[in-house]
Design a protein around this motif. Structure first.
Motif, short mmCIF file in Angstrom:
data_model
loop_
_atom_site.label_atom_id
_atom_site.label_comp_id
_atom_site.label_asym_id
_atom_site.label_seq_id
_atom_site.Cartn_x
_atom_site.Cartn_y
_atom_site.Cartn_z
N THR A 111 0.78 -1.25 0.00
CA THR A 111 0.00 0.00 0.00
C THR A 111 0.81 1.30 0.00
N PRO A 112 2.09 1.33 0.35
CA PRO A 112 2.81 2.60 0.20
C PRO A 112 2.86 3.12 -1.23
N LEU A 113 2.59 2.24 -2.21
CA LEU A 113 2.56 2.66 -3.61
C LEU A 113 1.15 2.54 -4.17
N PRO A 114 0.76 3.44 -5.12
CA PRO A 114 -0.50 3.26 -5.84
C PRO A 114 -0.46 1.97 -6.67
N LEU A 115 -1.61 1.48 -7.07
CA LEU A 115 -1.71 0.19 -7.75
C LEU A 115 -0.82 0.12 -8.99
N PHE A 116 -0.83 1.15 -9.83
CA PHE A 116 -0.05 1.10 -11.06
C PHE A 116 1.44 0.96 -10.74
N ASP A 117 1.89 1.68 -9.71
CA ASP A 117 3.30 1.59 -9.33
C ASP A 117 3.64 0.24 -8.71
N ARG A 118 2.69 -0.39 -8.06
CA ARG A 118 2.91 -1.74 -7.54
C ARG A 118 3.17 -2.71 -8.70
N LEU A 119 2.42 -2.53 -9.77
CA LEU A 119 2.62 -3.38 -10.95
C LEU A 119 4.01 -3.15 -11.54
N ARG A 120 4.43 -1.90 -11.57
CA ARG A 120 5.77 -1.59 -12.10
C ARG A 120 6.85 -2.16 -11.19
N LEU A 121 6.63 -2.13 -9.89
CA LEU A 121 7.57 -2.73 -8.95
C LEU A 121 7.66 -4.23 -9.18
N LEU A 146 16.47 2.50 -12.89
CA LEU A 146 15.29 2.14 -12.11
C LEU A 146 14.15 3.14 -12.35
N ILE A 147 14.48 4.42 -12.46
CA ILE A 147 13.44 5.41 -12.76
C ILE A 147 12.87 5.17 -14.15
N ARG A 148 13.73 4.83 -15.08
CA ARG A 148 13.28 4.55 -16.45
C ARG A 148 12.32 3.36 -16.48
N LEU A 149 12.64 2.31 -15.72
CA LEU A 149 11.82 1.09 -15.75
C LEU A 149 10.57 1.19 -14.88
N ALA A 150 10.69 1.80 -13.72
CA ALA A 150 9.59 1.71 -12.75
C ALA A 150 9.04 3.07 -12.32
N GLY A 151 9.68 4.15 -12.72
CA GLY A 151 9.16 5.46 -12.37
C GLY A 151 9.77 6.04 -11.11
N LYS A 152 9.64 7.36 -10.97
CA LYS A 152 10.25 8.06 -9.84
C LYS A 152 9.66 7.64 -8.50
N ARG A 153 8.35 7.39 -8.47
CA ARG A 153 7.72 7.08 -7.19
C ARG A 153 8.23 5.75 -6.64
#
Length: 443
Positions: A111-121, A146-153
């Motif tokens: 839950t520390p990440l939004p759903l879309f970012d969880r998928l990227r993780l 890592l930012i390129r693949l999964a985003g800054k968040r």
């Protein structure tokens, strides 16, 4: 027959870790005379052990990944295969509370990440396994990749704190190739349900080291423990032997398996440009505080810690992979901290270190009590983690040094792979093969 006599060498190996033992094994099997000089009282280097209730435990946490086939093969070769097993393990992450991050479903519930970012993780456990060309990853930092693949968040929430906890002010210099290999190793060890499985030898890897040492001695290898090398003697651009205990001992060739900066210090005759190259390779130190406990801390084997107030980057609860019954009912946990050697934590004795870590332990586990702790040990090593920066392949030294009859094989050369028992074994065998190929041309 003259060719065979000429080919055989009397070789000194500086360092009795796994790399030195592997090279000695290969060289002695080929008929060479080999002598190992190890500074510690026992063999194994960073894989060395101590006893807990009469059972071996590594000073620094160790396990195998499923891709570590060379080490698994050696364990079977030494007759210990029946006691080796792959165990499912739990990985978790602390960010204000402990989150289990072992399976894809765990990641979806982070839950520390939004759903879309969880998928990227979650995709970071898969994508690195399909990258075979690592050379472009030398060009960019782990941060950029890592930012390129999964985003800054995802980077700022999950990976940046861990990089800073481990590498300190070097964090932004670490190349993507190092992080890619870490993710690839973890991902490759996932079995059914994508749960990670790690390998361990019942009774400790110290059993393997003992059996291996016995085999080396039976093959004619001479082993001197508690024998730090004071100098690798170089005369007119040729390695002629070593100085140990104040005495000079001549050899036909010398293989050094210690860290580059230490090699530079004990070999004053090295060419200046080569010495400068060695000294540019940065190593972090490490301290592991080992706790013997009356009870378990959690159900997690490996806990990554995202909290700058907690002075250790990982908590590895060994008896959540092995049963406490293997250690007389004791629960065992490692608290690991990487640092510069000038860090005050590096020299702290075990009890003082435990007191310094106590607030962090209570933050992780609010019910924690010092009454749970039966014994503590602190193990420290100056050279544990090379800092892999951009274009590291240009800095990595070859096995053959510019000095005749002088060779180097150490963790700084395990690249693009990362340090570990398996690659220590592989690279020890590699350098032995390269040495023998070079000598073979002279026959």
């Amino acid at each position: 027959q003259e060719g065979i006599i000429f080919y055989m060498k009397n070789i000194a190996i500086v360092g009795g870790g796994i790399t030195g033992m592997a090279a000695a094994d290969a060289l002695s099997r080929a008929g060479h005379s080999v002598t190992i000089f190890e500074r510690d009282a026992t063999m194994g280097g960073l894989a060395g052990s101590f006893e807990v209730n009469g059972v071996y435990l590594e000073k620094f946490y160790h396990h195998l990944f499923t891709s570590d086939t060379a080490m698994e093969g050696l364990i079977h070769e030494l007759g210990l295969g029946e006691d080796f097993a792959w165990k499912p393990t739990v990985t978790s992450y602390y960010a204000n509370r402990i989150y289990r991050l072992t399976t894809p479903m765990d990641v979806l519930c982070f839950t520390p990440l939004p759903l879309f970012d969880r998928l990227r993780l979650g995709m970071l456990a898969i994508i690195p396994r399909f990258i075979s060309n690592w050379k472009p990853l030398e060009e960019i930092t782990a941060r950029e990749w890592l930012i390129r693949l999964a985003g800054k968040r995802v980077y700022h929430q999950v990976w940046e704190p861990l990089l800073r906890q481990k590498f300190g002010h070097y964090a932004d210099q670490v190349a993507a190739v190092w992080f890619w290999n870490k993710l690839k190793l973890r991902g490759s060890s996932r079995g059914k349900g994508l749960t990670e499985h790690l390998g361990y030898l019942r009774g400790g890897f110290g059993r393997m080291l003992d059996a291996w040492e016995q085999r080396l001695r039976a093959q004619g290898v001479t082993i001197h423990t508690a024998s730090p090398i004071e100098e690798v003697r170089i005369v007119n651009g040729v390695a002629s032997g070593v100085v140990v205990g104040g005495a000079y001992k001549p050899f036909d060739a010398v293989l050094v398996t210690v860290a580059p900066a230490l090699f530079a210090r004990i070999a004053p005759g090295l060419p200046a440009d080569y010495r400068a190259r060695l000294e540019r390779i940065i190593y972090l130190a490490n301290v592991c505080l080992v706790l013997k406990l009356k009870r378990s801390l959690s159900s997690t084997y490996w806990l990554n810690i995202n909290d700058p107030e907690i002075p250790f980057v990982a908590l590895v609860e060994h008896t959540n992979m092995q049963r406490p019954e293997e250690y007389g009912g004791a629960h065992l946990a490692y608290l690991s901290r990487y640092m510069d050697p000038a860090d005050p934590y590096y020299q702290m004795p075990a009890e003082e270190l435990f007191q310094a870590y106590l607030p962090g332990l209570k933050k992780l586990f609010p019910g924690f009590s010092v009454e749970w702790v039966e014994q503590v040990w602190a193990w420290r090593e100056r050279y544990t983690q090379p800092v892999i920066g951009l274009h590291y392949s240009e800095l990595k030294p070859p096995f053959k040094t510019p000095v005749e009859n002088l060779w180097l094989s150490c963790m700084a050369q395990v690249y693009p792979e990362d340090r570990g028992m398996n690659y220590a074994l592989v690279y020890g065998r590699k350098v032995a093969e390269e040495m023998m190929v070079a000598w073979g041309k002279c026959v």
